[in-house]
Design a protein around this motif. Structure first.
Motif, short mmCIF file in Angstrom:
data_model
loop_
_atom_site.label_atom_id
_atom_site.label_comp_id
_atom_site.label_asym_id
_atom_site.label_seq_id
_atom_site.Cartn_x
_atom_site.Cartn_y
_atom_site.Cartn_z
N MET A 88 48.99 61.89 54.86
CA MET A 88 48.96 60.64 54.55
C MET A 88 49.92 59.68 54.91
O MET A 88 51.18 60.09 54.86
CB MET A 88 49.12 60.89 52.87
CG MET A 88 48.42 59.31 52.18
SD MET A 88 46.64 59.54 52.25
CE MET A 88 46.22 60.23 50.81
N HIS A 89 49.43 58.50 55.10
CA HIS A 89 50.15 57.25 55.56
C HIS A 89 50.23 56.19 54.69
O HIS A 89 49.22 55.93 53.97
CB HIS A 89 49.71 56.99 57.15
CG HIS A 89 50.43 55.70 57.63
ND1 HIS A 89 51.73 55.70 57.81
CD2 HIS A 89 49.77 54.33 57.73
CE1 HIS A 89 51.88 54.34 58.05
NE2 HIS A 89 50.78 53.50 58.22
N TRP A 90 51.45 55.55 54.48
CA TRP A 90 51.67 54.50 53.55
C TRP A 90 51.71 53.13 54.52
O TRP A 90 52.67 52.72 54.63
CB TRP A 90 52.79 54.86 52.79
CG TRP A 90 52.86 56.07 52.33
CD1 TRP A 90 53.28 57.29 53.07
CD2 TRP A 90 52.12 56.83 51.27
NE1 TRP A 90 53.07 58.54 52.12
CE2 TRP A 90 52.27 58.06 51.25
CE3 TRP A 90 51.21 56.30 50.25
CZ2 TRP A 90 51.71 58.84 50.31
CZ3 TRP A 90 50.66 57.21 49.47
CH2 TRP A 90 50.71 58.35 49.32
N HIS A 91 50.52 52.44 54.42
CA HIS A 91 50.30 51.49 55.54
C HIS A 91 51.23 50.19 55.11
O HIS A 91 50.77 49.68 54.10
CB HIS A 91 48.92 51.10 55.73
CG HIS A 91 48.56 49.97 56.61
ND1 HIS A 91 47.85 50.17 57.63
CD2 HIS A 91 49.08 48.57 56.60
CE1 HIS A 91 47.78 49.04 58.30
NE2 HIS A 91 48.34 48.12 57.74
N GLY A 92 52.03 49.44 55.88
CA GLY A 92 52.86 48.44 55.40
C GLY A 92 54.19 48.53 54.87
O GLY A 92 55.06 47.79 54.72
N ILE A 93 54.46 49.80 54.34
CA ILE A 93 55.68 50.27 53.52
C ILE A 93 56.68 50.31 54.55
O ILE A 93 56.82 51.25 55.70
CB ILE A 93 55.45 51.32 52.63
CG1 ILE A 93 54.30 51.21 51.84
CG2 ILE A 93 56.74 51.46 52.06
CD1 ILE A 93 54.53 50.50 50.57
N ILE A 396 46.33 44.84 65.62
CA ILE A 396 47.47 45.50 66.29
C ILE A 396 48.72 45.80 65.14
O ILE A 396 48.99 45.08 64.54
CB ILE A 396 47.99 45.05 67.31
CG1 ILE A 396 47.33 44.81 68.49
CG2 ILE A 396 49.24 45.80 67.83
CD1 ILE A 396 46.54 45.96 69.21
N HIS A 397 48.64 47.25 64.63
CA HIS A 397 49.35 47.58 63.54
C HIS A 397 50.61 48.38 64.16
O HIS A 397 50.46 49.11 64.73
CB HIS A 397 48.56 48.55 62.75
CG HIS A 397 49.45 49.08 61.64
ND1 HIS A 397 50.20 48.39 60.72
CD2 HIS A 397 49.56 50.42 61.17
CE1 HIS A 397 50.66 49.06 59.87
NE2 HIS A 397 50.39 50.45 60.18
N LEU A 398 51.94 48.06 63.41
CA LEU A 398 53.04 48.61 63.73
C LEU A 398 53.50 49.30 62.51
O LEU A 398 53.75 48.58 61.28
CB LEU A 398 54.15 47.83 64.44
CG LEU A 398 55.69 48.36 64.44
CD1 LEU A 398 55.69 49.49 65.54
CD2 LEU A 398 56.45 47.28 65.21
N HIS A 399 53.95 50.70 62.68
CA HIS A 399 54.58 51.16 61.23
C HIS A 399 55.97 50.75 61.20
O HIS A 399 56.85 50.57 62.03
CB HIS A 399 54.31 52.51 61.37
CG HIS A 399 53.04 53.30 61.61
ND1 HIS A 399 52.77 54.65 61.05
CD2 HIS A 399 51.90 52.83 61.85
CE1 HIS A 399 51.61 54.83 61.02
NE2 HIS A 399 50.94 53.64 61.40
N GLY A 400 56.43 50.97 59.87
CA GLY A 400 57.69 50.88 59.51
C GLY A 400 58.82 49.61 59.54
O GLY A 400 59.69 49.76 59.22
CU CU Z 1 50.65 52.01 59.27
#
Ligand code: CU
Ligand code: C2O
Ligand code: CU
Length: 462
Positions: A88-93, A396-400
């Protein structure tokens, strides 16, 4: 219907907690540990037809809205009840890297009946979401995309908080899933669904206090569709984008100038609910150029006689401002895959094609393989130059990390804090950030077919 009510949060809970004078409200509002079982579900997406083989957190409802509070630890124990692997990933956190839920990069994927406890303290309030990051195509397409709301440390004072999670499904006439993508779609703009939903329902209606001011959070969690949104005959204000309060005001969207929300993005709206009970407002989208209603909000109860102007602006989240003078630039080229080589996807599923790449290297989308696309020094400012060589658009999305668009060769950019920026065709978009969160951060297109056929990689902050 109970499952619809869970999407509505009345102000009642926060009012009663505020009534406990002298007590620290966060003690009472700290969310309990969430036990999330990823499992198959059945649901009537289309009236009177049960779609089987969906994926959710319960056997018969859409993924629930999770709530956390800014600055208060959040815990979720995720258990995999599917036979396929997952995470599970928590998008934007902005969270510690080991809680990011990216298989191989930050954790080993979860097999059947295995659990992982995610725990983090969200530094930013706003509208975020969760989704799996292994077998991503299947599990997201079959339904597992849900809202994660991080409540402000101080209640901003809306009458209602309405969460509209927008997504499509690809269903046949029998109400069952068709093939989740086509290679033709994956090699171009992506494969669109044919049944448009909000919280898994078609054009549902939600009640809000007559004459009140409602917060309406719209999440684009579809794996492909870019929404063009507007709300006719509505007095409202855009208050946040991608979780963060606006840095510069934006005009209210209209049919002629709708708001673009691409996969992964969110918008928070403050809306005046009409003074006459029973009046409905529509959240509309242009679909193939035609206006369609995605959800409705209906005025209910006695009027509260409130006005938008009474609201205080949302408090800004505390994000470091990049120093553009000292910032080093790293370029990333998004384009076709130079070879047909299929990267190794481990236990996380392959679509069987490689169409896309970042800096000419295709990545499997879930599993790691090659090294980082760039290594950033912890604490330094950077400009990421996002160059699109393809005739398709890519969110385009960057985690973290949280970044801010600063310039484009194609348009005037909106300088808002974000985690997902839509890159137009042949656009070069510069975004700036401070590399202040150490770890290996996934970096990919949020059109999942693109991600899974090469348009993915990661950036190291060390
Ligand atoms: Cu994400
Ligand atoms: Cu919303 Cu890597 O994802
Ligand atoms: Cu893309």
């Amino acid at each position: 219907m109970l499952h619809r009510r869970q999407f509505l949060q009345s102000a009642a809970a926060s009012i009663s907690a505020a009534g406990l004078a002298g007590c620290d409200p966060s003690e009472f509002l700290a969310p309990p540990t969430n036990n999330l079982d990823i499992q198959h579900a059945r649901y009537n997406v289309v009236p009177n037809v049960t779609t089987t083989n969906m994926v959710s957190l319960s056997p018969d409802a859409a993924p629930s809205v999770l709530r956390a509070r800014q600055g208060v630890p959040f815990t979720a124990t995720v258990t995999n009840r599917l036979s396929d692997y997952t995470t599970m990933h928590w998008h934007g956190i902005r969270l510690p890297n080991e809680m990011d839920g990216v298989p191989y990069l930050t954790q080993f994927p979860l097999g059947k009946d295995e659990s992982f406890t995610y725990t983090f303290t969200p530094p930013d309030a706003g509208t975020y979401w969760y989704h799996p990051h292994c077998m991503t195509m299947e599990q997201m397409a079959l339904g597992l995309t849900g809202a994660l709301i991080v409540d402000e440390a101080e209640d901003p004072g809306f009458n209602d908080d309405i969460i509209l999670n927008l997504r499509d499904f690809r269903l046949g006439k029998d109400g069952q899933f068709k093939e989740l993508f086509t290679p033709r779609g994956a090699a171009r703009g992506g494969t669109l669904g044919n049944v448009r939903t909000c919280n898994w329902d078609q054009n549902p209606v939600y009640d809000a206090r007559t004459g009140g001011v409602a917060r309406v959070r719209v999440l684009a969690t579809d794996i492909t569709r870019i929404y063009k949104l507007f709300l006719p005959n509505t007095r409202g204000r855009i208050i946040a984008l991608d979780g963060h309060p606006l840095l510069t005001p934006l005009p209210w969207p209209t049919e002629q100038a709708p708001l673009t929300l691409s996969p992964g993005q969110r918008v928070d709206l403050a809306i005046e609910i009409p003074e006459r009970e029973g009046t409905e407002l529509n959240l509309m989208a242009l679909i193939g150029g035609r206006p369609k209603s995605l959800a409705r909000i209906r005025a209910m109860g006695r009027s509260d006689n409130r006005k938008l102007e009474e609201l205080n602006p949302l408090a800004a989240n505390n994000i470091s401002e990049p120093n553009l003078q000292s910032a080093e630039t790293h370029e990333f080229v998004f384009g076709w895959s130079p070879s047909g080589d299929l990267p190794d996807n481990g236990f996380c599923g392959s679509l069987g094609y490689t169409f896309w790449s970042i800096n000419r290297a295709p990545w499997a989308g879930d599993a790691s393989g090659t090294g980082p696309l760039a290594t950033l020094k912890l604490g330094d400012s950077y400009i990421l130059r996002l160059r699109n060589e393809s005739p398709n658009v890519h969110p385009i999305h960057l985690h973290g990390l949280t970044f801010k668009p600063i310039r484009s060769n194609k348009r005037q950019v909106l300088p808002n804090w974000t985690d997902t920026a839509l890159l137009l065709k042949e656009e070069t978009l510069d975004v700036a950030l401070v590399a202040d969160n150490p770890g290996d951060w996934a970096f990919h297109c949020h059109v999942i077919e693109h991600q899974k056929t090469g348009l993915a990689g990661y950036i190291r902050v060390a």
